[in-house]
Enzyme design. Sequence first.
Site, PDB file in Angstrom:
ATOM      1  N   LYS A 100      -2.538  -2.587  -7.999  1.00 42.99           N
ATOM      2  CA  LYS A 100      -4.006  -2.508  -7.856  1.00 42.99           C
ATOM      3  C   LYS A 100      -4.739  -2.584  -9.177  1.00 42.99           C
ATOM      4  CE  LYS A 100      -1.688   1.358  -7.576  1.00 42.99           C
ATOM      5  NZ  LYS A 100      -1.093   2.399  -6.818  1.00 42.99           N
ATOM      6  N   GLU A 124      -1.880  -7.373  -0.327  1.00 37.05           N
ATOM      7  CA  GLU A 124      -2.042  -6.395   0.758  1.00 37.05           C
ATOM      8  C   GLU A 124      -1.615  -4.992   0.331  1.00 37.05           C
ATOM      9  OE1 GLU A 124      -3.261  -6.842   4.218  1.00 37.05           O
ATOM     10  OE2 GLU A 124      -3.353  -4.756   3.598  1.00 37.05           O
ATOM     11  N   VAL A 127      -3.871  -1.828  -1.698  1.00 41.10           N
ATOM     12  CA  VAL A 127      -4.767  -0.804  -1.127  1.00 41.10           C
ATOM     13  C   VAL A 127      -4.114  -0.215   0.117  1.00 41.10           C
ATOM     14  CG1 VAL A 127      -7.043  -0.322  -0.144  1.00 41.10           C
ATOM     15  CG2 VAL A 127      -6.816  -2.068  -1.920  1.00 41.10           C
ATOM     16  N   ILE A 131      -0.618   0.372   4.946  1.00 42.72           N
ATOM     17  CA  ILE A 131      -1.666   0.101   5.958  1.00 42.72           C
ATOM     18  C   ILE A 131      -2.183  -1.334   5.819  1.00 42.72           C
ATOM     19  CG2 ILE A 131      -3.940   0.781   6.830  1.00 42.72           C
ATOM     20  CD1 ILE A 131      -3.579   3.465   5.413  1.00 42.72           C
ATOM     21  N   GLY A 182       7.863   9.934  -5.206  1.00 41.07           N
ATOM     22  CA  GLY A 182       7.530   8.531  -5.509  1.00 41.07           C
ATOM     23  C   GLY A 182       6.130   8.136  -5.079  1.00 41.07           C
ATOM     24  N   GLU A 185       1.471   7.711  -9.607  1.00 41.43           N
ATOM     25  CA  GLU A 185       1.598   6.663 -10.608  1.00 41.43           C
ATOM     26  C   GLU A 185       2.466   7.172 -11.761  1.00 41.43           C
ATOM     27  OE1 GLU A 185       0.022   3.504 -10.184  1.00 41.43           O
ATOM     28  OE2 GLU A 185       0.007   4.503  -8.252  1.00 41.43           O
ATOM     29  N   ASP A 196      -7.218   5.484  -9.719  1.00 40.61           N
ATOM     30  CA  ASP A 196      -6.451   4.688  -8.750  1.00 40.61           C
ATOM     31  C   ASP A 196      -7.320   4.407  -7.511  1.00 40.61           C
ATOM     32  OD1 ASP A 196      -3.667   3.723  -7.734  1.00 40.61           O
ATOM     33  OD2 ASP A 196      -4.404   5.033  -6.151  1.00 40.61           O
ATOM     34  N   LYS A 200      -8.955   0.768  -6.002  1.00 42.45           N
ATOM     35  CA  LYS A 200      -8.844   0.337  -4.604  1.00 42.45           C
ATOM     36  C   LYS A 200     -10.243   0.146  -3.992  1.00 42.45           C
ATOM     37  CE  LYS A 200      -4.352   2.595  -4.175  1.00 42.45           C
ATOM     38  NZ  LYS A 200      -3.680   3.878  -3.952  1.00 42.45           N
ATOM     39  N   GLY A 297       4.409   5.467  -1.217  1.00 41.52           N
ATOM     40  CA  GLY A 297       5.825   5.685  -0.889  1.00 41.52           C
ATOM     41  C   GLY A 297       6.570   4.360  -0.845  1.00 41.52           C
TER      42      GLY A 297
HETATM   43  N1  HSE Z   1      -0.218   6.507  -6.598  1.00 39.09           N
HETATM   44  C1  HSE Z   1      -0.715   5.768  -5.473  1.00 39.09           C
HETATM   45  C2  HSE Z   1      -1.153   6.775  -4.412  1.00 39.09           C
HETATM   46  C3  HSE Z   1       0.356   4.876  -4.945  1.00 39.09           C
HETATM   47  O1  HSE Z   1      -0.780   7.943  -4.521  1.00 39.09           O
HETATM   48  O2  HSE Z   1      -1.883   6.397  -3.496  1.00 39.09           O
HETATM   49  C4  HSE Z   1      -0.090   3.922  -3.864  1.00 39.09           C
HETATM   50  O3  HSE Z   1      -1.060   3.027  -4.338  1.00 39.09           O
END
Ligand code: HSE
Length: 404
Positions: A100, A124, A127, A131, A182, A185, A196, A200, A297
């Site tokens: 992103k 895709e 964001v 989904i 996981g 970031e 972040d 998005k 994830g």
């Molecule tokens: N670090 C981001 C989040 C990962 O937690 O949404 C997915 O974009």
Amino acid sequence: MIHVALLGFGVVGSGTAEVLTQNKAIIEKKVGRPVNIKYILDLRDFPDSPFGGLVVHDFNTIVNDPEVSVVAEMMGGSHPAYDFTLACLKAGKSVVTSNKEVVANFGTELLAVARENGVSYLFEASVGGGIPIIRPLREDLASNNVTAISGILNGTTNYILTRMDTEGASFDEVLKDAQRLGYAEANPAADVEGLDAARKTVILAAMAFGKRIDPNTILCEGITKITTADSELAKEMGYAIKLIGYTTRVEGKILAMVSPRLVPLGNPIHGVNGVFNGILVTADMVGQVMFYGPGAGKLPTASAVAGDLIDVMAHTPAGIISPVWVDAEPAEIADPDTHVCRHLVVFDTSDESAGHLKTVFGGLNAVHYTEGRFSFITEEMSEGEVKAKIASVGYPLVTRIRVL
Ligand code: HSE
């Protein structure tokens, strides 16, 4: 046979290799020919991985190989991810990405380069993790005038806020779990400080309104100042605190912002918990639609990357399928001070009656007084107006949180 290269073998990269392998049969049926992961670019070696033999350390091996026609970039960060994407597109290779940061900062340029070179750039997974939201905005909702998008766009912060709310867990402890799972970031400051979600939000604004906005210029407040006391107060009042990305049109201008918000019980986003994201799109023909699912994830994000890969592979070399996302005209950005909503205001005062607040604010809703803190929700008013009223009161402000 179609040959694919993966850039990055971290959480999303290894997930994508797993998806392409585990669901090889259904993927190849949809692509119409065998799919081969030819290279995986990473600085590290993975001797224990079944994909370890595919790892290369030199990007030139990939960009100079005419057999590789499709590349998935899952490196994260702007550089060298942007530079590698640009080089691949110029070499006539389609690129799909979960990155992103690159899409928000360089998407307009990369989409133009893709078009000039007769290839695609799809994003895709950038964001909402797993989904589907970019493709529905581009295709299924294409006949609509979108009027607003609001959503929980960051899985890490929603996971943290949910656990603070349900367990009273501490911020630092839950952030460590989000990193271990996981979700976060590499530098989780981008999650918890809202950048972040801002990236998005501007990607969604570009898809919805055809305007590019610099993610670094929008109002962006993260969750670092939210306390368990705020969470408890919100719950008592019938709300949940969520980090919300919001974009709309205001008198021909585009407003885009990220901030914590009180989400009322009746709003479909109220019940979106844990790592899940929820995105509400309001548009003139469809009304309101909600997109819900895992927002971060390994396998959910890889699922979105693999979906783009299949789309591109099925159309290679037949044609370009990238969106045209922005007009040439720059966006006129609305001043966030013009944004109108209700606000939770908490003052530090031992004056339980706080009688003059009613005169200053007009109506006070959901009034609470506990331990020297006077809390209430205002009527709808602009940011500028609420800030001026707060400044005129004279009590120290503990917090102000917008209501969705
Ligand atoms: N670090 C981001 C989040 C990962 O937690 O949404 C997915 O974009």
